[in-house]
Design a protein around this motif. Structure first.
Motif, mmCIF file in Angstrom:
data_model
loop_
_atom_site.group_PDB
_atom_site.id
_atom_site.type_symbol
_atom_site.label_atom_id
_atom_site.label_comp_id
_atom_site.label_asym_id
_atom_site.label_seq_id
_atom_site.Cartn_x
_atom_site.Cartn_y
_atom_site.Cartn_z
ATOM 1 N N TYR A 95 39.123 33.085 123.475
ATOM 2 C CA TYR A 95 38.157 32.076 124.393
ATOM 3 C C TYR A 95 37.772 30.783 123.529
ATOM 4 N N VAL A 96 38.039 31.352 121.799
ATOM 5 C CA VAL A 96 37.685 29.993 121.023
ATOM 6 C C VAL A 96 39.654 28.816 120.788
ATOM 7 N N ILE A 97 40.580 29.565 121.885
ATOM 8 C CA ILE A 97 41.857 28.990 121.372
ATOM 9 C C ILE A 97 41.648 28.065 123.194
ATOM 10 N N ILE A 98 41.443 28.709 124.043
ATOM 11 C CA ILE A 98 41.748 27.773 124.934
ATOM 12 C C ILE A 98 40.525 27.851 125.316
ATOM 13 N N SER A 99 39.186 27.577 125.032
ATOM 14 C CA SER A 99 37.927 26.317 125.373
ATOM 15 C C SER A 99 38.126 24.950 123.816
ATOM 16 N N LYS A 100 38.933 25.347 123.088
ATOM 17 C CA LYS A 100 39.459 24.841 122.113
ATOM 18 C C LYS A 100 37.856 23.650 121.717
ATOM 19 N N LYS A 101 37.485 24.342 122.035
ATOM 20 C CA LYS A 101 35.904 24.391 121.349
ATOM 21 C C LYS A 101 35.577 24.321 120.221
ATOM 22 N N THR A 102 35.261 23.226 118.909
ATOM 23 C CA THR A 102 34.517 23.123 117.720
ATOM 24 C C THR A 102 33.665 23.955 117.665
ATOM 25 N N SER A 103 34.335 24.850 116.263
ATOM 26 C CA SER A 103 33.501 26.543 115.708
ATOM 27 C C SER A 103 33.386 26.280 114.290
ATOM 28 N N THR A 104 32.802 27.075 113.128
ATOM 29 C CA THR A 104 32.603 27.378 112.978
ATOM 30 C C THR A 104 33.104 28.677 112.072
ATOM 31 N N GLY A 105 33.594 28.662 111.043
ATOM 32 C CA GLY A 105 34.005 30.271 110.412
ATOM 33 C C GLY A 105 32.403 31.400 110.568
ATOM 34 N N LEU A 106 31.544 31.073 109.761
ATOM 35 C CA LEU A 106 30.183 31.578 109.902
ATOM 36 C C LEU A 106 29.919 31.793 111.274
ATOM 37 N N ARG A 107 29.959 30.222 112.003
ATOM 38 C CA ARG A 107 29.600 31.004 113.361
ATOM 39 C C ARG A 107 30.656 31.851 114.333
ATOM 40 N N GLU A 108 31.893 31.962 114.010
ATOM 41 C CA GLU A 108 32.554 33.053 114.516
ATOM 42 C C GLU A 108 32.199 34.744 114.230
ATOM 43 N N LEU A 109 31.734 34.564 112.184
ATOM 44 C CA LEU A 109 31.602 35.462 111.803
ATOM 45 C C LEU A 109 30.368 36.445 112.554
ATOM 46 N N MET A 110 28.886 35.319 112.512
ATOM 47 C CA MET A 110 27.793 35.606 113.761
ATOM 48 C C MET A 110 27.841 36.492 114.707
ATOM 49 N N ILE A 111 28.897 35.563 115.405
ATOM 50 C CA ILE A 111 28.660 36.053 116.964
ATOM 51 C C ILE A 111 29.345 37.668 117.095
ATOM 52 N N LEU A 112 30.262 37.901 115.710
ATOM 53 C CA LEU A 112 31.304 39.290 115.806
ATOM 54 C C LEU A 112 30.516 40.105 115.340
ATOM 55 N N ILE A 113 29.044 39.525 114.568
ATOM 56 C CA ILE A 113 27.998 40.476 113.838
ATOM 57 C C ILE A 113 27.263 41.297 115.116
ATOM 58 N N PHE A 114 26.973 40.139 116.304
ATOM 59 C CA PHE A 114 25.907 40.199 117.121
ATOM 60 C C PHE A 114 25.822 41.174 117.989
ATOM 61 N N TRP A 115 27.641 40.663 118.443
ATOM 62 C CA TRP A 115 28.117 41.853 119.980
ATOM 63 C C TRP A 115 28.354 42.918 119.444
ATOM 64 N N GLY A 116 28.957 43.139 117.774
ATOM 65 C CA GLY A 116 29.471 44.280 116.897
ATOM 66 C C GLY A 116 28.266 44.916 116.966
ATOM 67 N N SER A 117 27.094 43.940 116.044
ATOM 68 C CA SER A 117 25.568 45.247 116.616
ATOM 69 C C SER A 117 24.820 45.880 117.326
ATOM 70 N N LEU A 118 25.218 45.627 118.333
ATOM 71 C CA LEU A 118 24.856 45.214 119.851
ATOM 72 C C LEU A 118 25.884 46.994 120.278
#
Length: 199
Positions: free
Chosen positions: A31-54
């Protein structure tokens, strides 16, 4: 206690969690590669923590309990379904776990109470960051997730308990406190460095 905790974490459902979490990482990466949206490493980590925890909460509470074993060289799968019980009386279950009558299984009560809290700490931690440190909004969504999980527990025949919602929401709040505390410490540290650099 350690044995009980490890048995809870590392059981057959852990395989499902690992496979699904790897898929989440791959999907997010595409998604990040295809959408080409700018994102920080910290934000991506938090997204993975959220979905992983859920996902972990879902696997441990909503996914039916199952066991693999062999009979005469053939693989067998047994799925267990419990009896649905509903408690809508606040603090009834919590009081039961800490009452004298439950002392025969002390660690069972501790794991049940603390488990319901700790499972939702990462959700509160990551949600607080992703929702830009809006405490009320984070707690509201955390409570909503907890209620949804409780309702979905009808599928494997597990109990629906209002006290679980209270404990889960407390876990979300603690997660919010942890990340807010880290943010405060970071701001204080950066402020001191700026003062030292200007002297």
């Amino acid at each position: 206690m350690r044995r009980i905790f490890l048995d809870y974490i590392f059981d057959e459902s852990s395989i499902v969690f690992i496979i699904c979490f790897v898929l989440i990482i791959i999907i997010r990466l595409f998604y990040v590669i295809i959408s080409k949206k700018t994102s920080t490493g910290l934000r991506e980590l938090m997204i993975l923590i959220f979905w992983g925890s859920l996902l972990f909460v879902f696997v441990k509470t909503v996914l039916p309990t199952f066991t693999f074993y062999q009979i005469n060289g053939e693989n067998q799968l047994t799925v267990y379904r419990g009896t649905i019980k509903v408690n809508i009386i606040p603090f009834k279950t919590i009081a039961y776990f800490i009452a004298e009558e439950y002392q025969g299984d002390f660690w069972g009560g501790v794991i049940n109470l603390l488990g319901n809290i700790l499972l939702f700490v990462p959700i509160g931690f990551s949600s607080m960051y992703l929702l830009k440190y809006k405490l009320r909004k984070t707690i509201f969504y955390g409570c909503l997730i907890s209620i949804s999980i409780e309702i979905l527990q009808i599928i494997p025949g597990r109990s629906i308990d209002i006290d679980d919602v209270f404990l889960n929401t407390l876990g979300v709040f603690l997660g919010c406190c942890v990340i807010s505390g880290l943010k405060f410490i970071k701001q204080k540290t950066c402020g001191r460095r700026e003062k030292l650099s200007t002297q």
